[in-house]
Design an enzyme around this catalytic site. Sequence first.
Site, PDB file in Angstrom:
ATOM      1  N   ASP A 203       0.813  -1.220   0.000  1.00  0.00           N
ATOM      2  CA  ASP A 203       0.000   0.000   0.000  1.00  0.00           C
ATOM      3  C   ASP A 203       0.842   1.263   0.000  1.00  0.00           C
ATOM      4  O   ASP A 203       0.326   2.350  -0.234  1.00  0.00           O
ATOM      5  CB  ASP A 203      -0.865   0.040   1.273  1.00  0.00           C
ATOM      6  CG  ASP A 203      -2.047  -0.886   1.189  1.00  0.00           C
ATOM      7  OD1 ASP A 203      -2.737  -0.855   0.169  1.00  0.00           O
ATOM      8  OD2 ASP A 203      -2.275  -1.634   2.150  1.00  0.00           O
TER       9      ASP A 203
HETATM   10  C1  BGC Z   1       0.285   1.299   6.336  1.00  0.00           C
HETATM   11  C2  BGC Z   1      -0.074   0.062   5.578  1.00  0.00           C
HETATM   12  C3  BGC Z   1      -1.555   0.002   5.398  1.00  0.00           C
HETATM   13  C4  BGC Z   1      -2.046   1.278   4.736  1.00  0.00           C
HETATM   14  C5  BGC Z   1      -3.520   1.306   4.504  1.00  0.00           C
HETATM   15  C6  BGC Z   1      -0.292   2.496   5.664  1.00  0.00           C
HETATM   16  O1  BGC Z   1      -0.043   3.607   6.423  1.00  0.00           O
HETATM   17  O2  BGC Z   1       1.671   1.397   6.440  1.00  0.00           O
HETATM   18  O3  BGC Z   1       0.416  -1.068   6.235  1.00  0.00           O
HETATM   19  O4  BGC Z   1      -1.884  -1.085   4.612  1.00  0.00           O
HETATM   20  O5  BGC Z   1      -1.662   2.389   5.488  1.00  0.00           O
HETATM   21  O6  BGC Z   1      -4.230   1.394   5.685  1.00  0.00           O
HETATM   22  C1  NOJ Z   2      -1.696  -3.725   5.409  1.00  0.00           C
HETATM   23  C2  NOJ Z   2      -2.845  -3.995   4.503  1.00  0.00           C
HETATM   24  O1  NOJ Z   2      -3.939  -4.429   5.254  1.00  0.00           O
HETATM   25  C3  NOJ Z   2      -2.497  -5.002   3.450  1.00  0.00           C
HETATM   26  O2  NOJ Z   2      -3.543  -5.129   2.549  1.00  0.00           O
HETATM   27  C4  NOJ Z   2      -1.238  -4.568   2.754  1.00  0.00           C
HETATM   28  O3  NOJ Z   2      -0.958  -5.499   1.776  1.00  0.00           O
HETATM   29  C5  NOJ Z   2      -0.097  -4.358   3.720  1.00  0.00           C
HETATM   30  N1  NOJ Z   2      -0.507  -3.402   4.678  1.00  0.00           N
HETATM   31  C6  NOJ Z   2       1.186  -3.909   3.043  1.00  0.00           C
HETATM   32  O4  NOJ Z   2       1.160  -2.573   2.682  1.00  0.00           O
END
Ligand code: BGC
Ligand code: NOJ
Length: 818
Positions: free
Chosen positions: A483
């Site tokens: 993400d």
């Molecule tokens: C986090 C991710 C997460 C994303 C969406 C980011 O700030 O580092 O792990 O999946 O937000 O919520």
């Molecule tokens: C947390 C999210 O829930 C997941 O979908 C994602 O793949 C990881 N973060 C990595 O960014």
Amino acid sequence: MRFGRFDDDAREYVITTPRTPLPWINYLGTDEFFGLISQTGGGYCFYRDARLRRLTRYRYNNVPLDVGGRYYYIRDGEDLWSPGWAPTKRDLDRYECRHGLSYTVITGERNGVRAEVLYFVPLGTNAEVHRVRLRNLSDKPRSLRLFSFVEFCLWNAWDDQTNYQRNLSTGEVEVVGSAIYHTTEYRERRNHFAVYAVNAPLAGFDTDRESFMGLWNGWDEPQAVAEGRSRNSIASGWAPVGSHQIAVDLAPGEERTLVFVLGYVENPVEEKWEKPGVVNKARARELLARFSTTKQVDAAVAELREYWAGLLSTYSVATGDPRIDRMVNIWNPYGCMVTFNMSRSASYFETGIGRGMGFRDSNQDLLGFVHLVPARARERILDIAATQFPDGSAYHQYQPLTKRGNHDIGSGFNDDPLWLIEGVAAYVKETGDLGILKEAVPFDNDPENTGTLFEHLRRSFQHVLENLGPHGLPLIGRADWNDCLNLNCFSEQPDESFQTTENRAGGTAESVFIAGLFVHVAPDYADLAELTGFPEEARATREHAATMARTVLEHGWDGEWFLRAYDHFGKKVGSKECEEGQIFIEPQGYCVMAGIGVAEGHARQALDAVKTRLDTPHGIVLHQPAYRRYRVELGEISSYPPGYKENAGIFCHNNPWIMIAETVIGRGDRAFDYWKKLAPAFREEISEVHRLEPFAYAQMIAGRDAPRHGEAKNSWLTGATAWNYVAISQHIIGVRPEFGGLRVHPCLPAEVRRLTLIRKCRGAEYRIKVRTRGTGSAPRLVVDGKPIQGTLVPWAPAGAVVTVEVACGEPDSPDKGE
Ligand code: BGC
Ligand code: NOJ
């Protein structure tokens, strides 16, 4: 250092000091009503949606930590203590917290009095039940006062913590006998209320926080308890609470049991009132009648235990190493159920007011859950698919209560659609239920626009093909699995979102990871096409996959490992040409899982590069070198200090891809070694470093660039739970359902020489015995006494018991010499 121990026979973790390095929590509830509970009784409960239907209040990020819970206070003469240590924090002569499967038992002893509180949510019940046992261990009669305490949340947890101008004037309660009713907003549009009751007459009660606590007292010393005198207060506005006072006189050796019920009651609109202005409490009375005796409660506990024993019997292994067995048989599948139920909503790191259900997350959670309750997985698949857009793209998240896509985030995470194929394939492999593919499912919840579930998969697959970039690799969109790799959003302002500030729309950034995922799901999609009667499509799918695999080798290979992406300017991400972020874990995992470059030797090279460049004693970091400054063209990934989260933290979610990839090239020792580094039960002995529960996976462990290398964050609700389960049970131990049968293909490390395993699937039971002398050659199988070719055990009819003997890495026949 340990803070407890596993009790495998009881399927419990026994915490032996309340001072754990962080709160160690458990989950109550299996279906619609849930509670979070820490080792001191902290936490809260809610009905279905942690934001909109929260019964009790919790204070996240508080000082001290973990404030808010279902607390019991014991007043013994002038002394005042709590069985769970908090909130009074009076020293206990003995303390123990047993976190079990959907229940927790906390026991405290002080000055010859033992208090044991069992917390659980009975099956099919929208309530927490607390069984409180008080025992006089001394040789003198004791006269105790027991005070219960919960603080009600005014239902909408977001509003409850923000909108004081309104909500300090809305609180309402009613007290009838020993039942306290929390009825805030029932007068207007709510048809639900909460009840907190006990099966004993009261010596007093309180429902107004200030009357109970005193304005300036802390939770450790509520004034009513300190004075041994309830105020019998009736809340009016401010903060409604529930506290019962019960006089408990105990002869030497005597024990008394009380049952408290904290429940959610909903009335049909037309039955809302008993008579004008009087809340209809009939359903509450029914609920309380079901748990009014200890006998009823004990029966419900037994039922819950049986329920779990039944679920866990689907896959159970004996390897000789209790740490492996307790992860695979108990804690990991348990975590999979919790993750499936909660998605990413309510944990001690997710406040329950933020994110909805992730499209990507839910499909992956399913991988670890589907064998436990396939019918619920089926339902979930149909819910998820119904949020998909007609063009095959997907809302990134949807709301559990409404099951509608979430507009704030929208779509454009181009990996999302493919996860639906991964999830559906896992479900069909487990159940053989091809009928699901024919179900009519709306697009974007529009009943006017529906297609079969298979049509949804078709559009998922097609969406990738229609969104290829300059190198023929899939366009990344807002992000892919990572993400935080935001190649089309150049965010310059702190108040902008990294993901949705899509100011490089129409961008050409491409993802090698999505390419790997595409090639990985293609064979399953092709098989499903064939099984559904579209052989031509199956053939085309396989061709598309072959083309994509070639494209990856041509444009996605960096010489020693797979590239991660091409950015907005066509520059490589995850290449040795980069200053930082030269190698990333994700494409090495997924491309090898997809079989790309296995024959040509790329796979081995890529995995060796992971070993030398990314491996640490605490797991594999996401990339190296970590980003030391913010890079606007890469996005959030470079926003974290080096070593945390997506900036070179150990993401426990993607490590299993490398484990599985290692089994693809037959290296069981490496796969297992990676698994052990993350598996909570193996990290138990370094609990002071790891800090989180030794029985639940965490999303992240700080990477080697971080000062706190080895410290975990964000336990429970993470894709790590399902994926680690898949890696160990299906690929290292190697037993997994496929469309045509049960694959039994162990890839074990040298330290696991033999194992026995029972797998129940599609109504039959497979009793598997594995003996190994290493992974050098393909496993040889003897099924019901007859050697078979290959490692696929054909499906047996329901009711059958099939014996499977497996020999790995040794030339002699499997039935020779024991
Ligand atoms: C986090 C991710 C997460 C994303 C969406 C980011 O700030 O580092 O792990 O999946 O937000 O919520
Ligand atoms: C947390 C999210 O829930 C997941 O979908 C994602 O793949 C990881 N973060 C990595 O960014």
